[in-house]
Scaffold this motif. Structure first.
Motif, PDB file in Angstrom:
ATOM      1  N   GLU A   4      23.001  55.493 -11.061  1.00 30.67           N
ATOM      2  CA  GLU A   4      21.826  56.001 -10.339  1.00 30.67           C
ATOM      3  C   GLU A   4      22.125  57.350  -9.690  1.00 30.67           C
ATOM      4  OE1 GLU A   4      20.476  51.431  -9.177  1.00 30.67           O
ATOM      5  OE2 GLU A   4      21.328  52.748  -7.649  1.00 30.67           O
ATOM      6  N   GLU A   5      23.322  57.458  -9.113  1.00 29.77           N
ATOM      7  CA  GLU A   5      23.683  58.724  -8.465  1.00 29.77           C
ATOM      8  C   GLU A   5      23.766  59.856  -9.488  1.00 29.77           C
ATOM      9  OE1 GLU A   5      27.182  57.862  -6.088  1.00 29.77           O
ATOM     10  OE2 GLU A   5      26.008  56.570  -4.772  1.00 29.77           O
ATOM     11  N   ASN A   6      24.302  59.557 -10.668  1.00 24.87           N
ATOM     12  CA  ASN A   6      24.400  60.599 -11.695  1.00 24.87           C
ATOM     13  C   ASN A   6      23.025  61.028 -12.186  1.00 24.87           C
ATOM     14  OD1 ASN A   6      27.184  60.937 -11.652  1.00 24.87           O
ATOM     15  ND2 ASN A   6      27.513  59.197 -13.020  1.00 24.87           N
ATOM     16  N   ALA A   7      22.126  60.070 -12.333  1.00 27.48           N
ATOM     17  CA  ALA A   7      20.764  60.417 -12.766  1.00 27.48           C
ATOM     18  C   ALA A   7      20.082  61.297 -11.718  1.00 27.48           C
ATOM     19  CB  ALA A   7      19.957  59.143 -13.014  1.00 27.48           C
ATOM     20  N   ALA A   8      20.263  60.958 -10.454  1.00 27.98           N
ATOM     21  CA  ALA A   8      19.656  61.753  -9.379  1.00 27.98           C
ATOM     22  C   ALA A   8      20.261  63.155  -9.335  1.00 27.98           C
ATOM     23  CB  ALA A   8      19.847  61.053  -8.030  1.00 27.98           C
TER      24      ALA A   8
END
Ligand SMILES: [Fe+2]
Ligand SMILES: [Fe+2]
Length: 183
Positions: free
Chosen positions: A75-79
């Protein structure tokens, strides 16, 4: 609530991030770029601190830590990708408002998942001393991302933390590693 507890600190940052989204949404056109840059900085510093300090601890010490952390990292990488694209396109991009709304939803859901699944188990696994030690690193990084644009206060961090999210994250990582003795 105390600044010496890493979970309290991170939850407080979640609230700051949410209110900074609102500030960007409501900013007048001439203030939008600066408000967005503050959001970029807050998010970059927050997620870097979690990635450097909290997630590695959860991975090692919490039941199902690997799976839990892998989900949060995805999720952090997508954000991060989305933030990078938005920073490149700028606040005048016709898609900016729509992208901001999408990013906000994803970031809020991500933060809620941390607060629901990761932080309670982290608190259970870590002693007071460890929670305090982790808080030190998070606070060192937080000093790089002042939330309010007071004259003078923001000058130094602005120079250190201008530019794309990846550059801000690199800088935050250096500061955290120094503060936690891993430089
Ligand atoms: Fe996170
Ligand atoms: Fe978070």
């Amino acid at each position: 609530m105390t600044d010496n507890d890493v979970v309290d600190l991170l939850v407080r940052q979640h609230e700051q991030i949410k209110s900074q989204f609102t500030e960007v949404e409501n900013a007048a056109p001439e203030d939008k770029a600066a408000a967005f840059q503050r959001l970029v900085r807050l998010l970059a510093v927050h997620e870097t601190a979690e990635e450097e300090i909290v997630h590695p601890y959860a991975r090692r010490h919490v039941d199902d830590g690997d799976d839990l952390v892998d989900e949060r990292l995805a999720e952090e990488n997508a954000a991060k990708d989305m933030l990078t694209q938005m920073e490149r396109a700028g606040v005048d991009d016709p898609q900016f408002a729509a992208n901001l709304a999408t990013l906000r939803k994803a970031v809020v859901e991500h933060a809620e998942a941390e607060e629901r699944e990761e932080f309670p188990r982290l608190r259970q696994a870590a002693g007071d001393k460890e929670l305090r030690a982790m808080a030190l690193g998070v606070k060192a990084a937080e000093a790089l991302a002042p939330t309010h644009p007071h004259a003078g206060v923001e000058t130094a961090p602005k120079n250190l933390l201008a530019g794309p999210p990846a550059a801000i994250m690199d800088r935050a990582r250096d500061v955290i590693r120094k503060a936690t003795g891993r430089a």
